[in-house]
Design an enzyme around this catalytic site. Sequence first.
Site, short mmCIF file in Angstrom:
data_model
loop_
_atom_site.label_atom_id
_atom_site.label_comp_id
_atom_site.label_asym_id
_atom_site.label_seq_id
_atom_site.Cartn_x
_atom_site.Cartn_y
_atom_site.Cartn_z
N ARG A 156 0.90 -1.42 -0.26
CA ARG A 156 -0.17 -0.20 0.24
C ARG A 156 0.70 1.03 0.08
O ARG A 156 2.44 1.25 0.38
CB ARG A 156 -1.11 0.30 0.98
CG ARG A 156 -2.74 -0.67 1.04
CD ARG A 156 -3.11 -0.63 0.35
NE ARG A 156 -3.79 -1.14 0.21
CZ ARG A 156 -4.67 -2.06 -1.41
NH1 ARG A 156 -3.58 -2.60 -2.00
NH2 ARG A 156 -5.86 -3.33 -1.13
N HIS B 140 -0.55 0.71 -10.10
CA HIS B 140 -1.48 -0.92 -8.66
C HIS B 140 -1.87 -1.83 -10.33
O HIS B 140 -3.11 -1.84 -10.21
CB HIS B 140 -2.60 0.28 -8.27
CG HIS B 140 -2.69 -0.53 -7.18
ND1 HIS B 140 -3.51 -0.15 -6.18
CD2 HIS B 140 -2.86 -2.26 -6.72
CE1 HIS B 140 -3.36 -1.03 -4.86
NE2 HIS B 140 -3.59 -2.04 -5.24
#
Length: 333
Positions: free
Chosen positions: A254, A302
Amino acid sequence: MASASGDPPPAAGIWPAAVHLVHPEVACWRFGAHEASVLEALAPEIRCEVCSDRGSFRRALCHARIALVWRFEQEEFALAPDLRLLATPAAGRDYFRVEAPAGVELSYGSFHGELMAETAVAMVLGMARGLLPAVTCFGGSPWPRRRLSARMRPLRGTRVTVLGFGHIGRWIGQLLKPFGVTLTGVRRRSAAGDTPTFFGPDDRIIPVDELDAVLPRTDHLVIALPGGAETDRIVDARRLALLPAHATLTNLGRGNAIDEQALAEALSRGRLAGACLDVFAEEPLPADSPLRHAPNLWLTPHTAAVGPNYMDLFVREFAARFRRRLDTGIPFG
C-alpha cells in the site's frame, strides 16, 4: 412467497450470490458467465446472479446470502436481509469501509501472492541487471553502454529484506530465493517454528522493531505491507537514510507505507540506486506528485497482481473456502 424482486425464494440449501465485479479498464478484474459456471461447479450450493450495473446488483441483494463485489455501501446492508457473506477479491483489509451487522462475515482474497511475486522479482531484477535503467539511459544517449554498465549488479549474493512477510511477502521470498539471495522477512512479531521450508541457514524472520538494524545491510528492500495506521509512512526519511546508496526499493503493498516526498528527495540526491512503485498514497497518482519527476524511479499503476488468471484464482480460492466451511459446519457471520 416471492422475493421483493419478484423472483421465488431460493430452495433450502441454496446460497444465492449477487455478483457485481466489473472494471472499466482491466479485463481480468471482471467476473462473467464463465466465472459463474466455474464457481457453481466447484460449489454446487451457490447460484450466481451476475449483475452488470449497480441497480441490478441492489435488486439482487434482496434474496442474496453471498455478495461478491469490489465495493459495498453501508446502506446496502438494509437491502440484503439474508446476507451472510460479503466477499471481495481484494487483499487489503482496508478495502471494505463498512461496519458489517451481526451475522455478516467479511472475506478477502489471499491468492495474489503468486502474481505479485513475479512482479516483484521483475522489478528487483530489472533494476539490478540494468533493464530499467536502460530505458532512462537510452532516452539521452544513442549508445549508453558506459553509463549503463556502471550500474549493473548481480542479484546473486545480495541481501533482500521483505517488509511485510505475510502471504504475499512469503511468495516474494520464495521466488527470489533461487537467485541466491539472503532473505530477511520482517513482520509485526517473529514467530518460533514459522520458518519457511525454502529458507537457508542465513535467512531469518525478525520483528518490525529490529528493522532499523537490518536496513544498512539491505541491498534490495521490498515492501508488501497492508494499509492502516500501523504502516503509515513506516519507511520515512530516517529509514531511507539507513539504506546504503546502492540499494533499491520496491513497493507493491500500500502506498501509505512510504514518505513519498522523502523518497523523491533521496533519489534526486543519489542516496538510492533506484525504486519501483506500484502503489501510492493517493491513486491515481496526482500530476503534481514529486514522484513523477524523481530520477531512477519507475512507476506502474497498481497493476502488480494483474494476470489473465486473476479471477480464476479468486473463484477457486473462494469456492474452496466456502466448501470447507460447509463441510466443517462452521456458520458464517
